[in-house]
Design an enzyme around this catalytic site. Structure first.
Site, PDB file in Angstrom:
ATOM      1  N   SER A   1      31.779   1.657 -42.731  1.00 18.50           N
ATOM      2  CA  SER A   1      31.182   0.355 -42.475  1.00 18.50           C
ATOM      3  C   SER A   1      29.951   0.457 -41.641  1.00 18.50           C
ATOM      4  O   SER A   1      29.868  -0.279 -40.658  1.00 18.50           O
ATOM      5  CB  SER A   1      32.125  -0.765 -41.770  1.00 18.50           C
ATOM      6  OG  SER A   1      33.387  -0.367 -42.500  1.00 18.50           O
TER       7      SER A   1
ATOM      8  N   ARG B   1      21.375   3.997 -39.818  1.00 21.70           N
ATOM      9  CA  ARG B   1      21.555   3.849 -38.390  1.00 21.70           C
ATOM     10  C   ARG B   1      23.097   3.592 -38.092  1.00 21.70           C
ATOM     11  O   ARG B   1      23.674   3.105 -38.654  1.00 21.70           O
ATOM     12  CB  ARG B   1      20.566   2.749 -37.997  1.00 21.70           C
ATOM     13  CG  ARG B   1      20.823   1.448 -38.479  1.00 21.70           C
ATOM     14  CD  ARG B   1      19.966   0.293 -38.077  1.00 21.70           C
ATOM     15  NE  ARG B   1      20.366  -0.871 -38.824  1.00 21.70           N
ATOM     16  CZ  ARG B   1      20.080  -1.495 -39.878  1.00 21.70           C
ATOM     17  NH1 ARG B   1      19.345  -0.548 -40.779  1.00 21.70           N
ATOM     18  NH2 ARG B   1      20.486  -2.511 -40.517  1.00 21.70           N
TER      19      ARG B   1
ATOM     20  N   ASP C   1      32.478  -1.521 -46.531  1.00 23.89           N
ATOM     21  CA  ASP C   1      33.605  -2.032 -46.443  1.00 23.89           C
ATOM     22  C   ASP C   1      33.718  -3.455 -46.990  1.00 23.89           C
ATOM     23  O   ASP C   1      34.614  -4.228 -47.579  1.00 23.89           O
ATOM     24  CB  ASP C   1      34.160  -2.482 -44.889  1.00 23.89           C
ATOM     25  CG  ASP C   1      33.156  -2.874 -44.039  1.00 23.89           C
ATOM     26  OD1 ASP C   1      32.170  -3.179 -44.467  1.00 23.89           O
ATOM     27  OD2 ASP C   1      33.458  -3.345 -42.827  1.00 23.89           O
TER      28      ASP C   1
HETATM   29 MG    MG Z   1      37.106  -3.325 -40.966  1.00 23.66          MG
END
Ligand code: MG
Ligand code: ADP
Length: 528
Positions: free
Chosen positions: A156, A171, A209
């Protein structure tokens, strides 16, 4: 009354009016288009290349791991071969020191270790057999494909994806800072550590995600409607939505199936308006940003998501404590305290430490409407060692937390509303719902977060109360894990077959099958 007045003055700084919401939406749409035109803009608008096809061998065990900002989840999805699944989850908090480790391998070896522990605990039989086989060959490539667990890696953080299981880290966000990993392929980093432990696991798919949430919600959303948007409101915030390929003006490198004319775009909206054209900016926001590991970056996220909301509240409270004119968590005169005891804050209280106030305390404050705010006062004591807070103290805390939470929900509506407008779906001559899947502890647990979003959506020009009624925001619980497992399955089959459009695949044969399958698990996967 001085405290109540001062609280009102401070919370007013967090007002985000209907007018602000509309300005926000216009700017969000503008930055979306900009991101579709070229690279290097604040909304990255990353094209995702999730395509694949099942080959009918729906048997076997797939793994999914999810590196969020706070937790690392390992999940296995067992395909029984008769269209049903069994799901097993485990969750571990990511140690703080690993978030800022020197070497990427410090973090990734920890992740690989968790996979090993999970396999040993939940899949001992398979695990031992696989390990034995793997030990008989010297290289990971040297043993047969079907002996390996395929793993979907939900990662994520912003990644430039250039293959179904390849992508380099652009990043870090959400307080992570391991410079060694930036620019490297995160799947390869995980695979290296898996191989070091000689685990029979292949990182088969890399999934954001938000994309996982979108996929999982598409399977499970009620009715025939396919989902427009998957959004996360957890440690951080982000969204992925279905865009028309004709709107993507920047070049999309590599091969993809063009038959649907659609592609999932990962917006990376956490960095919406880093240039601060329209985002609200109190002195508390400025202080939070300056003391963060990435000043000037993820400016939207810093006003919206779980990692930051508690910190904003903390900074407000600390500022109020310094004000000699008001009496917060202080009783100069203990007779004023309805508990008739001296209010104290322990010196080691999280109130005096950066990130020391968890956003979950805001949820407790929002939920407590008892006459004496007993849960708020109890939690202030338990979580922050603030002893014998008065009723007025509890109310001031509740008001501050509410103001910060409400602004976050209304800012969230800016992102969701803009994407609904961008899709043009409100112009369809139908009353089909426009489906949005959401995941993350903030949206799941903060009371009335979705209601506050709906209220702001109704105020958006071009949506209005009627449009807002068509928008259906449903929780896709652990959707990112489920989505990753499904994509791992697809990736495994993709290796053998040609590329067929993934979205199309979701919309047709597989939908019903997966809907049933997911509903049969112990854990409720979707709550509408
Ligand atoms: Mg999560
Ligand atoms: P991840 O981002 O790792 O996937 P979550 O979705 O669980 O994990 O989000 C964790 C974040 O949500 C943390 O920042 C935490 O402070 C916040 N959080 C956890 N519980 C609550 C709650 N009850 N109310 C509001 N925020 C919460």
């Amino acid at each position: 009354m001085a405290l109540a007045e001062e609280t009102k003055r401070i919370t007013a700084q967090f007002d985000y009016t209907d007018d602000d919401v509309n300005k926000g939406v216009k700017e969000f749409l503008r930055q979306m288009s900009e991101g579709l035109e070229r690279d290097g803009t604040s909304l990255s608008q990353i094209p995702t290349y999730v395509t694949g096809v099942p080959n009918g061998t729906e048997k076997g065990l797939y793994l999914a791991v999810d590196l969020g900002g706070t937790n690392f989840r390992v999940c296995s999805i067992h395909l029984n071969g008769d269209t049903t699944f069994n799901l097993t989850y485990s969750k571990v908090a990511i140690p703080k020191e690993l978030m800022v480790a020197k070497q990427a391998s410090d973090l990734f070896s920890f992740l690989a270790k968790q996979i090993e522990l999970f396999l040993r605990k939940h899949h001992e039989d398979h695990f031992e057999a696989h390990i034995r086989r793997r030990q008989t060959v010297s290289t990971p490539e040297g043993y047969r494909d079907e002996q390996i667990f395929r793993l979907g890696f939900t990662f994520s953080f912003p990644v430039q994806q250039y293959g179904i299981n390849k992508g380099t880290l652009m990043r870090w966000t959400k307080g992570f800072d391991i410079p060694d990993a930036v620019g490297k392929d995160v799947c390869a980093l995980l695979q290296q550590e898996i191989d070091r432990l000689r685990l029979p696991v292949k990182v088969a798919a890399l999934v954001n995600d938000t994309v996982g949430t979108l996929m999982a919600r598409s399977y499970t959303s009620p009715g025939k409607t396919s989902t427009l948007l998957g959004a996360i409101f957890g440690t951080g915030t982000n969204g992925a939505y279905v865009e028309k390929v004709s709107n993507i003006k920047k070049p999309i490198e590599g091969d993809y199936d063009k038959s649907t004319g659609l592609m999932v775009i990962n917006t990376e909206w956490g960095s919406f308006d880093n240039q601060m054209n329209i985002l609200p900016n109190t002195s508390y926001d400025i202080e939070l940003d300056q003391k963060s590991v990435n000043p000037g970056i993820q400016m939207f996220e810093k006003r919206v998501s779980g990692m930051f909301l508690g910190e904003i509240v903390r900074l407000v409270i600390v500022d109020m404590l310094k004000n000699p004119k008001i009496s917060l968590f202080r009783d100069d005169n203990s007779s004023q305290n309805d508990w008739k005891s001296t209010t104290t804050i322990a010196p080691e209280s999280g109130l005096f430490k950066q990130w020391g106030l968890d956003s979950s305390l805001m949820s407790i404050a929002a939920a407590d409407n008892t006459p004496d705010y007993s849960s708020i006062r109890q939690e202030l004591e338990k979580q922050l060692q603030i002893y014998a807070a008065s009723l007025e103290d509890a109310l001031a805390f509740k008001d501050v937390a509410y103001a910060v939470g409400r602004r976050a929900a209304r800012l969230s509506a800016v992102a969701l509303g803009a994407i609904v407008l961008q899709s043009g779906k409100l112009n369809d001559k139908t009353d089909e719902p426009i489906d949005i899947g959401v995941d993350g502890s903030l949206v799941e647990h903060y009371p009335f977060f979705r209601n506050m979003i709906y209220e702001a959506l109704a105020a958006i020009e071009g949506i209005g109360p009627e449009g807002a009624k068509r928008i259906r925001i449903g929780i896709a619980k652990d959707g990112s894990g489920v989505g990753a497992a499904l994509i791992a399955l697809v990736a495994a089959n993709m290796e053998k077959k040609g590329v067929v459009d993934y979205l199309n695949y979701i919309k047709t044969s597989v939908v019903e099958k997966f809907t049933n399958a997911i509903a049969e698990t112990d854990e409720p996967t979707t709550i509408v």
